[in-house]
Design a protein around this motif. Structure first.
Motif, mmCIF file in Angstrom:
data_model
loop_
_atom_site.group_PDB
_atom_site.id
_atom_site.type_symbol
_atom_site.label_atom_id
_atom_site.label_comp_id
_atom_site.label_asym_id
_atom_site.label_seq_id
_atom_site.Cartn_x
_atom_site.Cartn_y
_atom_site.Cartn_z
ATOM 1 N N ILE A 1 -1.992 6.103 -8.234
ATOM 2 C CA ILE A 1 -2.975 5.363 -9.014
ATOM 3 C C ILE A 1 -3.838 4.534 -8.068
ATOM 4 O O ILE A 1 -3.318 3.867 -7.181
ATOM 5 N N ASP A 2 -5.163 4.581 -8.266
ATOM 6 C CA ASP A 2 -6.045 3.733 -7.450
ATOM 7 C C ASP A 2 -7.112 3.030 -8.285
ATOM 8 O O ASP A 2 -8.008 2.396 -7.753
ATOM 9 N N GLY A 3 -7.020 3.140 -9.599
ATOM 10 C CA GLY A 3 -7.979 2.482 -10.479
ATOM 11 C C GLY A 3 -9.216 3.306 -10.792
ATOM 12 O O GLY A 3 -10.057 2.883 -11.575
ATOM 13 N N GLY B 1 -3.816 -4.082 -6.369
ATOM 14 C CA GLY B 1 -2.841 -3.036 -6.692
ATOM 15 C C GLY B 1 -1.953 -3.419 -7.858
ATOM 16 O O GLY B 1 -1.702 -2.609 -8.759
ATOM 17 N N ASP B 2 -1.466 -4.661 -7.857
ATOM 18 C CA ASP B 2 -0.620 -5.132 -8.961
ATOM 19 C C ASP B 2 -1.375 -5.065 -10.290
ATOM 20 O O ASP B 2 -0.819 -4.655 -11.312
ATOM 21 N N ALA B 3 -2.643 -5.467 -10.272
ATOM 22 C CA ALA B 3 -3.444 -5.443 -11.498
ATOM 23 C C ALA B 3 -3.676 -4.020 -11.980
ATOM 24 O O ALA B 3 -3.585 -3.734 -13.181
ATOM 25 N N THR C 1 6.634 1.270 -11.735
ATOM 26 C CA THR C 1 5.457 1.047 -10.887
ATOM 27 C C THR C 1 5.915 0.651 -9.494
ATOM 28 O O THR C 1 6.884 -0.096 -9.333
ATOM 29 N N VAL C 2 5.205 1.192 -8.490
ATOM 30 C CA VAL C 2 5.562 0.943 -7.093
ATOM 31 C C VAL C 2 4.292 0.673 -6.309
ATOM 32 O O VAL C 2 3.290 1.379 -6.472
ATOM 33 N N LEU C 3 4.337 -0.338 -5.446
ATOM 34 C CA LEU C 3 3.233 -0.640 -4.549
ATOM 35 C C LEU C 3 3.743 -0.471 -3.118
ATOM 36 O O LEU C 3 4.752 -1.057 -2.748
ATOM 37 N N TYR D 1 0.743 2.860 -6.253
ATOM 38 C CA TYR D 1 -0.497 2.343 -5.675
ATOM 39 C C TYR D 1 -0.239 2.132 -4.196
ATOM 40 O O TYR D 1 0.733 1.482 -3.817
ATOM 41 N N VAL D 2 -1.120 2.669 -3.352
ATOM 42 C CA VAL D 2 -0.970 2.533 -1.916
ATOM 43 C C VAL D 2 -2.040 1.590 -1.379
ATOM 44 O O VAL D 2 -3.234 1.847 -1.532
ATOM 45 N N VAL D 3 -1.587 0.513 -0.757
ATOM 46 C CA VAL D 3 -2.492 -0.416 -0.095
ATOM 47 C C VAL D 3 -2.806 0.184 1.263
ATOM 48 O O VAL D 3 -1.942 0.310 2.120
#
Length: 146
Positions: free
Chosen positions: A9-11, A65-67, A84-86, A35-37
């Motif tokens: 997921i990247d928005g 990413g959290d949002a 969910t994983v960041l 989500y990958v920072v």
């Protein structure tokens, strides 16, 4: 039948389309939204704003990413099993490593569908994932405006 599906997921619209697809096509699977920072995502900020530090950037990207993960989780059906994983790292590599480590059965990923020089110049996370994944990958195109 897929038991554990990874949805990066990247928005973006393509990522939302991939999540919708996963929810509809494999409703009984455990979904992991990742989500990958990317440490290079906002590298230009450091050049543009004197005093902007790595910690500022990671904090901003983590919050983003959290949002995105929270809003994506809310978009899932109430009865879905969702985690969910960041993570931090280069997106394609991190997605593939997570898929291997978490014993994922399938990856559903969105793609902007860039062609020609735009794809070559910008690269394609989805393309790298498709080429290197050990599990089946479903690529979902976003809207034409994406």
């Amino acid at each position: 039948m897929s038991r554990h599906v990874l949805v990066p997921i990247d928005g973006s619209d393509p990522a939302r389309a991939a999540l919708e697809f996963a929810c509809e096509e494999v409703p009984d699977a455990q979904l992991t939204l990742l989500y990958v920072v990317d440490p290079m995502a906002d590298y230009s900020r450091q050049r543009a704003f004197p005093g902007y530090t790595d910690e500022d950037e990671y904090g901003t990207e983590r919050e983003k990413g959290d949002a995105i993960l929270a809003s994506s989780h809310e978009a899932c059906p109430d009865d879905a099993t969702v985690e969910t994983v960041l993570e931090h790292g280069e997106p394609a590599r991190t997605i593939l490593e997570y898929a291997d480590d978490a014993d994922v059965d399938r990856i559903v990923i969105g793609s902007h569908g860039r062609k020609g020089s735009a794809r070559v110049l910008l690269g394609s996370v989805a393309e790298q994932v498709v080429r290197r994944s050990r599990v089946p990958v479903t690529v979902v195109r976003g809207s034409d405006g994406a």
